[in-house]
Design an enzyme around this catalytic site. Structure first.
Site: not given
Ligand code: COA
Length: 385
Positions: A80, A112, A234
């Site tokens: 992609e 993906c 994935h």
């Molecule tokens: N210590 C440990 N864990 C922590 C933390 C800390 N200090 N602070 C946050 N976390 C955890 C949260 O509890 C959460 O865990 P959970 O998912 O089990 O609930 C995780 O870290 C992520 O935190 P979140 O607030 O949800 O992060 P975010 O809003 O920044 O988003 C993603 C994270 C992964 C969703 C983001 O990076 C993203 O969209 N990535 C792209 C993913 C993608 O491409 N998807 C499509 C293809 S399949």
């Protein structure tokens, strides 16, 4: 029926890497959020002289020999991160690898997921033509943008697989279940080099599709979780695989639960070091499992869950062949990852912003790989060596 599957598998990622603890500090985030909450330690940094063509060709170069060159008459590149709206990246790769002109070369896209579609097409083609081989490459650069929520889940690289009859590593079973649903969880309009993502929606759709397909898989194939030695997923980020697996884990015996969780960790290890590969990610998980698990045996069935946003998913199993471990390139891959150079956040940001213009020829050699490179772009034509 002829047994068909993955005869050889290779992986390539460029020689530069970003430490995500340094990135977390630079972005004012808690490092534990990246390394524990999301489950990523490093991400590949892709220099301007590398793209899906060079990475795909560099992955395939590790595994192709003269016998393959004689027998391969189809090259499928799943990506992609296309480099041209018209010409297929498979065409360049065919030439760079010295493959026969009497081949079909094609590029495929569905986020993906497309690598799995390519693999299934290859399996079906070789089943009909057992004397032929197909080269399937899944290559991508995951780009979300600087200081975006998706930045921590960037990465890049390529997995190359040769599909053949009587494969040395694993057979691909005829037990697939799949589904497609029009969802806006991740997309990249034609004028953008960075993806737009609703990561939380994507996580929900991924988990739900896995559950739906798991129920369908069990029903159609009369199989239970205890008959599967491992699940590979994935992995846009490694926590994703855990979220999916935990949904069905209570169906397993206690002993099986700990085996599946150990194997999950082993399947996540390479992704932790490289980041998201988009199309190649699920096959990097498979490779990581094969490189790290010491208790897998021939005849073991491994479930493969492939997901592509938008959204399409497939669940199927593969069976390990006798002496499969002899054909898994463990040392080569460990060396490839170990020898990478860690770059600073500032250097990563510079590299991220660099875009070769259509008329520019890149004369710098500093970041060139020892394999194939993009030398530049002249009049819109990409020049590789
Ligand atoms: N210590 C440990 N864990 C922590 C933390 C800390 N200090 N602070 C946050 N976390 C955890 C949260 O509890 C959460 O865990 P959970 O998912 O089990 O609930 C995780 O870290 C992520 O935190 P979140 O607030 O949800 O992060 P975010 O809003 O920044 O988003 C993603 C994270 C992964 C969703 C983001 O990076 C993203 O969209 N990535 C792209 C993913 C993608 O491409 N998807 C499509 C293809 S399949």
């Amino acid at each position: 029926m002829t047994v068909v599957g993955i005869d050889k598998i290779g992986f390539y990622t460029p020689g530069y890497v970003l430490d995500l603890v340094a990135l977390a500090k630079a972005r004012g985030d808690e490092p534990d959020k990246y390394t524990i909450g999301i489950g990523q330690d490093y991400q590949a940094v892709i220099p301007p002289n590398e793209d899906i063509v060079t990475m795909g060709a560099n992955a395939a170069k590790q595994i192709i020999d003269d016998q393959d060159r004689q027998k391969i008459d189809m090259v499928i590149v799943a990506t992609e991160s296309g480099i041209d709206n018209s010409k297929s990246s498979a065409m360049y790769i065919q030439r760079l690898l010295g493959l026969s002109e009497f081949s079909r070369t094609i590029e495929m896209k569905q986020a993906c997921y497309a690598g799995t579609y390519g693999l299934m097409q290859a399996r079906d083609y070789v089943t009909l033509h057992p004397e032929k081989r197909v080269l399937v490459i899944a290559a991508d650069i995951a780009r979300y943008g600087l200081a975006t929520p998706g930045e921590v889940t960037q990465g890049g690289g390529a997995v190359a697989m040769i599909v053949a009859a009587n494969p040395k590593i694993l057979s691909i079973n005829h037990d697939s279940v799949y589904m497609s649903r029009d969802v806006m969880d991740f997309w990249r309009p034609l004028d953008r080099s960075e993806a737009i993502v609703d990561g939380h929606l994507s996580t929900d759709v991924y988990k739900e599709m896995f559950m739906t397909l798991w129920q369908r898989y069990v029903q159609q194939n009369h199989k239970s979780i205890d008959e599967l030695s491992a699940f590979v997923f994935h992995l846009p980020y490694t926590k994703m695989g855990k979220k999916a697996l935990l949904q069905i884990l209570p169906q397993a015996t206690e002993q099986q639960q700990s085996l599946l969780m150990n194997h999950l960790q082993e399947s996540q290890r390479f992704s932790r070091q490289v980041g998201n590969l988009y199309t190649g990610s699920v096959y990097l998980s498979l490779l990581s499992l094969l490189c790290h698990a010491s208790d897998l045996q021939s005849g073991d069935d491994i479930a493969v869950f492939s997901y592509g946003s938008g959204a399409e998913a497939e669940l199927y199993s593969v069976t390990l062949q006798s002496n499969f471990e002899e054909y898994v390139p463990k040392t080569l891959l460990h060396d490839l990852l170990e020898k990478r150079q860690v770059v600073s956040v500032a250097t990563y940001e510079d590299i991220f912003k660099q875009q070769l213009t259509r008329s520019q020829i890149d004369t710098t050699t500093a970041m060139r790989s020892t394999g194939y490179n993009l030398l530049g772009i002249q009049d819109g034509m990409r020049i590789y060596e």
